[in-house]
Each structure stands twice: as structure tokens, then as C-alpha cells.
Design a protein around this motif. Structure first.
Motif, PDB file in Angstrom:
ATOM      1  N   GLU A  72      43.741  55.172  26.006  1.00  0.00           N
ATOM      2  CA  GLU A  72      42.957  54.079  25.438  1.00  0.00           C
ATOM      3  C   GLU A  72      42.628  53.080  26.546  1.00  0.00           C
ATOM      4  OE1 GLU A  72      45.533  52.505  22.479  1.00  0.00           O
ATOM      5  OE2 GLU A  72      45.164  54.117  21.034  1.00  0.00           O
ATOM      6  N   VAL A  73      41.348  52.796  26.751  1.00  0.00           N
ATOM      7  CA  VAL A  73      40.951  51.889  27.828  1.00  0.00           C
ATOM      8  C   VAL A  73      40.129  50.728  27.294  1.00  0.00           C
ATOM      9  CG1 VAL A  73      40.943  53.811  29.462  1.00  0.00           C
ATOM     10  CG2 VAL A  73      38.800  53.095  28.415  1.00  0.00           C
ATOM     11  N   THR A  74      40.274  49.592  27.962  1.00  0.00           N
ATOM     12  CA  THR A  74      39.420  48.429  27.740  1.00  0.00           C
ATOM     13  C   THR A  74      38.745  48.119  29.063  1.00  0.00           C
ATOM     14  OG1 THR A  74      40.953  47.537  26.087  1.00  0.00           O
ATOM     15  CG2 THR A  74      39.325  46.024  27.015  1.00  0.00           C
ATOM     16  N   GLU A  75      37.421  48.075  29.065  1.00  0.00           N
ATOM     17  CA  GLU A  75      36.692  47.866  30.317  1.00  0.00           C
ATOM     18  C   GLU A  75      36.384  46.383  30.531  1.00  0.00           C
ATOM     19  OE1 GLU A  75      34.487  52.180  30.743  1.00  0.00           O
ATOM     20  OE2 GLU A  75      33.327  50.500  29.977  1.00  0.00           O
ATOM     21  N   THR A  76      36.094  46.044  31.776  1.00  0.00           N
ATOM     22  CA  THR A  76      35.748  44.682  32.141  1.00  0.00           C
ATOM     23  C   THR A  76      34.374  44.667  32.791  1.00  0.00           C
ATOM     24  OG1 THR A  76      36.560  42.691  33.285  1.00  0.00           O
ATOM     25  CG2 THR A  76      36.821  44.791  34.436  1.00  0.00           C
ATOM     26  N   GLU A  77      33.827  43.482  32.986  1.00  0.00           N
ATOM     27  CA  GLU A  77      32.502  43.324  33.579  1.00  0.00           C
ATOM     28  C   GLU A  77      32.534  42.211  34.620  1.00  0.00           C
ATOM     29  OE1 GLU A  77      29.904  45.189  33.130  1.00  0.00           O
ATOM     30  OE2 GLU A  77      30.762  46.408  31.507  1.00  0.00           O
ATOM     31  N   PRO A  78      31.599  42.224  35.575  1.00  0.00           N
ATOM     32  CA  PRO A  78      31.548  41.134  36.555  1.00  0.00           C
ATOM     33  C   PRO A  78      31.306  39.789  35.885  1.00  0.00           C
ATOM     34  CG  PRO A  78      30.243  43.008  37.301  1.00  0.00           C
ATOM     35  CD  PRO A  78      30.609  43.281  35.881  1.00  0.00           C
ATOM     36  N   ALA A  79      32.031  38.775  36.362  1.00  0.00           N
ATOM     37  CA  ALA A  79      31.828  37.411  35.875  1.00  0.00           C
ATOM     38  C   ALA A  79      31.346  36.495  36.991  1.00  0.00           C
ATOM     39  CB  ALA A  79      33.131  36.861  35.283  1.00  0.00           C
ATOM     40  N   GLY A  80      31.419  36.978  38.224  1.00  0.00           N
ATOM     41  CA  GLY A  80      30.983  36.176  39.357  1.00  0.00           C
ATOM     42  C   GLY A  80      30.820  37.060  40.582  1.00  0.00           C
ATOM     43  N   ALA A  81      30.157  36.496  41.616  1.00  0.00           N
ATOM     44  CA  ALA A  81      29.910  37.223  42.857  1.00  0.00           C
ATOM     45  C   ALA A  81      30.275  36.333  44.028  1.00  0.00           C
ATOM     46  CB  ALA A  81      28.451  37.658  42.940  1.00  0.00           C
ATOM     47  N   VAL A  82      31.221  36.792  44.854  1.00  0.00           N
ATOM     48  CA  VAL A  82      31.691  36.027  46.011  1.00  0.00           C
ATOM     49  C   VAL A  82      31.154  36.683  47.277  1.00  0.00           C
ATOM     50  CG1 VAL A  82      33.696  35.123  47.236  1.00  0.00           C
ATOM     51  CG2 VAL A  82      33.801  35.456  44.753  1.00  0.00           C
ATOM     52  N   THR A  83      30.492  35.914  48.112  1.00  0.00           N
ATOM     53  CA  THR A  83      29.975  36.435  49.377  1.00  0.00           C
ATOM     54  C   THR A  83      30.979  36.164  50.494  1.00  0.00           C
ATOM     55  OG1 THR A  83      27.679  36.091  48.701  1.00  0.00           O
ATOM     56  CG2 THR A  83      28.098  36.338  51.050  1.00  0.00           C
ATOM     57  N   LEU A  84      31.312  37.212  51.237  1.00  0.00           N
ATOM     58  CA  LEU A  84      32.271  37.092  52.338  1.00  0.00           C
ATOM     59  C   LEU A  84      31.812  37.984  53.486  1.00  0.00           C
ATOM     60  CD1 LEU A  84      35.032  36.002  53.358  1.00  0.00           C
ATOM     61  CD2 LEU A  84      36.059  38.080  52.413  1.00  0.00           C
ATOM     62  N   ASP A  85      31.557  37.353  54.631  1.00  0.00           N
ATOM     63  CA  ASP A  85      31.157  38.087  55.839  1.00  0.00           C
ATOM     64  C   ASP A  85      29.974  39.015  55.581  1.00  0.00           C
ATOM     65  OD1 ASP A  85      33.268  36.836  57.184  1.00  0.00           O
ATOM     66  OD2 ASP A  85      34.662  38.461  56.709  1.00  0.00           O
ATOM     67  N   GLY A  86      29.006  38.526  54.840  1.00  0.00           N
ATOM     68  CA  GLY A  86      27.781  39.276  54.599  1.00  0.00           C
ATOM     69  C   GLY A  86      27.851  40.255  53.448  1.00  0.00           C
ATOM     70  N   GLU A  90      49.165  54.194  33.923  1.00  0.00           N
ATOM     71  CA  GLU A  90      48.348  53.052  33.502  1.00  0.00           C
ATOM     72  C   GLU A  90      48.026  52.145  34.683  1.00  0.00           C
ATOM     73  OE1 GLU A  90      50.302  52.882  28.991  1.00  0.00           O
ATOM     74  OE2 GLU A  90      50.943  51.468  30.558  1.00  0.00           O
ATOM     75  N   ARG A  91      49.050  51.842  35.491  1.00  0.00           N
ATOM     76  CA  ARG A  91      48.834  50.976  36.659  1.00  0.00           C
ATOM     77  C   ARG A  91      47.892  51.638  37.653  1.00  0.00           C
ATOM     78  NH1 ARG A  91      50.556  51.367  41.434  1.00  0.00           N
ATOM     79  NH2 ARG A  91      52.070  52.972  40.845  1.00  0.00           N
ATOM     80  N   ARG A  92      48.071  52.924  37.888  1.00  0.00           N
ATOM     81  CA  ARG A  92      47.237  53.632  38.857  1.00  0.00           C
ATOM     82  C   ARG A  92      45.778  53.679  38.408  1.00  0.00           C
ATOM     83  NH1 ARG A  92      49.941  58.157  39.148  1.00  0.00           N
ATOM     84  NH2 ARG A  92      48.618  59.463  37.827  1.00  0.00           N
ATOM     85  N   LEU A  93      45.551  53.891  37.123  1.00  0.00           N
ATOM     86  CA  LEU A  93      44.181  53.929  36.618  1.00  0.00           C
ATOM     87  C   LEU A  93      43.506  52.571  36.751  1.00  0.00           C
ATOM     88  CD1 LEU A  93      44.546  56.114  33.392  1.00  0.00           C
ATOM     89  CD2 LEU A  93      43.233  56.685  35.428  1.00  0.00           C
ATOM     90  N   GLU A  94      44.223  51.500  36.451  1.00  0.00           N
ATOM     91  CA  GLU A  94      43.648  50.153  36.529  1.00  0.00           C
ATOM     92  C   GLU A  94      43.278  49.782  37.961  1.00  0.00           C
ATOM     93  OE1 GLU A  94      46.485  47.611  34.677  1.00  0.00           O
ATOM     94  OE2 GLU A  94      46.243  48.520  32.701  1.00  0.00           O
ATOM     95  N   GLU A  95      43.970  50.346  38.943  1.00  0.00           N
ATOM     96  CA  GLU A  95      43.669  50.051  40.337  1.00  0.00           C
ATOM     97  C   GLU A  95      42.611  50.994  40.906  1.00  0.00           C
ATOM     98  OE1 GLU A  95      47.218  49.996  42.659  1.00  0.00           O
ATOM     99  OE2 GLU A  95      47.992  48.149  41.734  1.00  0.00           O
ATOM    100  N   SER A  96      42.698  52.283  40.565  1.00  0.00           N
ATOM    101  CA  SER A  96      41.770  53.256  41.152  1.00  0.00           C
ATOM    102  C   SER A  96      40.390  53.216  40.494  1.00  0.00           C
ATOM    103  CB  SER A  96      42.350  54.670  41.063  1.00  0.00           C
ATOM    104  OG  SER A  96      42.535  55.056  39.713  1.00  0.00           O
ATOM    105  N   LEU A  97      40.341  52.802  39.226  1.00  0.00           N
ATOM    106  CA  LEU A  97      39.065  52.645  38.522  1.00  0.00           C
ATOM    107  C   LEU A  97      38.942  51.166  38.148  1.00  0.00           C
ATOM    108  CD1 LEU A  97      39.232  55.810  36.225  1.00  0.00           C
ATOM    109  CD2 LEU A  97      38.121  55.576  38.455  1.00  0.00           C
ATOM    110  N   PRO A  98      38.411  50.341  39.057  1.00  0.00           N
ATOM    111  CA  PRO A  98      38.527  48.881  38.936  1.00  0.00           C
ATOM    112  C   PRO A  98      37.879  48.267  37.704  1.00  0.00           C
ATOM    113  CG  PRO A  98      37.020  49.498  40.701  1.00  0.00           C
ATOM    114  CD  PRO A  98      37.732  50.742  40.289  1.00  0.00           C
ATOM    115  N   TYR A  99      36.895  48.950  37.105  1.00  0.00           N
ATOM    116  CA  TYR A  99      36.260  48.373  35.919  1.00  0.00           C
ATOM    117  C   TYR A  99      37.089  48.581  34.648  1.00  0.00           C
ATOM    118  CZ  TYR A  99      31.957  47.005  38.267  1.00  0.00           C
ATOM    119  OH  TYR A  99      31.040  46.378  39.077  1.00  0.00           O
ATOM    120  N   LEU A 100      38.292  49.096  34.797  1.00  0.00           N
ATOM    121  CA  LEU A 100      39.223  49.191  33.680  1.00  0.00           C
ATOM    122  C   LEU A 100      40.075  47.925  33.653  1.00  0.00           C
ATOM    123  CD1 LEU A 100      40.475  52.889  33.873  1.00  0.00           C
ATOM    124  CD2 LEU A 100      38.569  51.943  32.562  1.00  0.00           C
ATOM    125  N   LYS A 101      40.001  47.205  32.556  1.00  0.00           N
ATOM    126  CA  LYS A 101      40.776  45.975  32.406  1.00  0.00           C
ATOM    127  C   LYS A 101      42.188  46.261  31.915  1.00  0.00           C
ATOM    128  CE  LYS A 101      40.494  41.413  30.172  1.00  0.00           C
ATOM    129  NZ  LYS A 101      39.637  40.558  29.303  1.00  0.00           N
TER     130      LYS A 101
END
Length: 257
Positions: free
Chosen positions: A106-120, A80-91
């Protein structure tokens, strides 16, 4: 004089033999169950639920579970931990082992809530602060400014220096509240340059100021009340302004530019 020999009471010897028998029996039962699980509980059926962004095959491959694996010995929490890290859109991931031979992911997916710009580069984050994706441009998510991440890594929570911890907490709080209220698509930006407050750009016409430690759900109720009440009745279509909720607790000051 004849020496009398003391004999251990038969009942005590019998009791010890009985306990030894029970212990050996339990060991044999455990061994039998273990052997049985190795022989009979083999994985042959797979089911994936809740996924939309990732295919069943991608999830199964990333899990590492193979046909014929021992059902009882699958390291579910580690997978479970490995999937949540390797497939980041899994919440959230939950692995269920269902005898005699079925594994359910059983998976619950997540979506972008914001966008942070760093070094271009642009990093998409979800409302919990998880880094979802590194990309070249923002596709319309709230642009976050005034916060500098350190050593960002996709699949992990974003990290900041200690002096910016309150800003990070405030960012997660406001994004979570906006998501809960269904208002993320009405926000263009989140600004965090102050050490005690943040602001959001709402409907591209209203700057809303809030404290970093605020009850953001309450603040958003105040925003909706101002929008549906005073602004709807008194502002013209092109008017812009500021809703400031940092002056005094429980009060909001609305001004037009």
C-alpha cells in the motif's frame, strides 16, 4: 546405628517433571510452527494499491520480494524504508503479509511543493522537505530562495547548516500549510533571506510576510480574509501590495504599492 535416608517428596519431583514436559512441548510447538511456515506460507500473490506515478512492476521489483519467498520472514519495515528512499515520490509505504500466500503493498504518493535552486540545478521538494527530483528547470512550482541546502540527495530530507535550521523549519511549515489549504498553485515564490521571517508571493500580486515560528494555518486564514474582503472590494485588477503579519502578534497590515 542405621542411617536414615531422606527421600525427596514425590510431589516435588512430579512438579519438576511436569514443568520440563511443558517446556519441551512448547519448543516442539514452536519448531512445528516454524517448519510449517517455511513449507506452507509461500508468497504467490501480489497486490499494489495507491500508486499512480510508479507501475506495479516497478514497485514489486524495488521491493525485492520474490514469488516463493517465505511470507512470515519478509522484512517489512526494511522494505518500506527502502522503497520510500529509492522511489522518492512515495510518501508512505505499508507492506501487509496476508496468509496463506498474499503480499499487499500500500503506497501513498507525494508531489512537489517547492523548487530550490542550488549551483545551477533545481531540486523539487515536497511539503515535508523530502528531495524528490533533480532537474534543469522549474516547471511552475513555488521557487524557494534564501536557503542553502548541504549535500542534497534524492529520496532524503534536505539538510542545512545549524544556523539555518529555523529557516528550514519555517519552509516546511509554510509549504505544509499551503498544501493543507490547497493554495500551493497560487504561490509563485517563497523567500527566506531573513533570520526571523519569510515571505510568499501570492497570486503574483501580493507579498505576504510571516514569522518563521508562526501558526501558518492561522496566517493563511488571515490572507484569505484579506483577499476575499478588502482586496476584492477595494483594489483594482492591476494593483499589487504587501500583507505584513510580522509587526504585532495577531495583526496584519495591508498596504498597496
Amino acid at each position: 546405628m542405621a542411617t536414615q535416608r531422606k527421600h525427596q517428596p514425590r510431589s516435588r519431583r512430579s512438579g519438576r517433571l511436569f514443568h520440563l514436559y511443558i517446556a519441551l512441548s512448547m519448543l516442539l510447538i514452536v519448531a512445528a510452527v516454524s517448519a510449517g511456515s517455511m513449507v506452507f506460507f509461500k508468497v504467490h500473490q501480489f497486490e499494489v494499491t495507491g500508486n499512480g506515478r510508479y507501475s506495479d512492476d516497478a514497485l514489486l521489483e524495488a521491493s525485492g520480494i520474490q514469488d516463493g519467498d517465505n511470507l512470515v520472514r519478509i522484512p517489512r519495515h526494511e522494505i518500506e524504508r527502502r522503497l520510500e528512499e529509492s522511489l522518492p515520490y512515495l510518501k508512505k509505504v505499508r507492506i501487509r503479509a496476508l496468509p496463506p500466500d498474499r503480499v499487499v503493498i500500500e503506497v501513498t504518493e507525494t508531489e512537489p511543493a517547492g523548487a530550490v535552486t542550488l549551483d545551477g540545478a533545481v531540486w523539487y521538494i515536497d511539503s515535508n522537505g523530502k528531495l524528490l527530483e533533480k532537474t534543469d528547470s522549474n516547471e511552475g512550482y513555488p521557487a524557494v530562495t534564501g536557503l542553502r541546502m548541504i549535500e542534497p540527495e534524492v529520496g532524503k530530507l534536505f539538510q542545512v547548516e545549524e544556523e539555518e535550521a529555523l529557516k528550514a523549519k519555517g519552509l516546511r511549515g509554510i509549504l505544509s500549510a499551503l498544501e493543507t489549504k490547497g493554495l500551493l498553485d497560487r504561490v509563485q515564490a517563497v523567500e527566506l533571506s531573513s533570520s526571523s521571517s519569510l515571505s510568499i508571493r501570492y497570486e503574483d500580486r501580493l507579498t505576504v510576510k510571516m514569522g518563521l515560528n508562526d501558526d501558518f494555518l492561522y496566517d493563511l486564514k488571515m490572507l484569505e480574509a484579506a483577499e476575499q474582503g478588502y482586496i476584492a472590494e477595494n483594489w483594482s485588477q492591476g494593483d499589487t501590495g504587501t500583507l505584513d503579519m510580522t509587526k504585532r502578534e495577531g495583526e496584519a497590515v495591508l498596504s498597496i504599492d
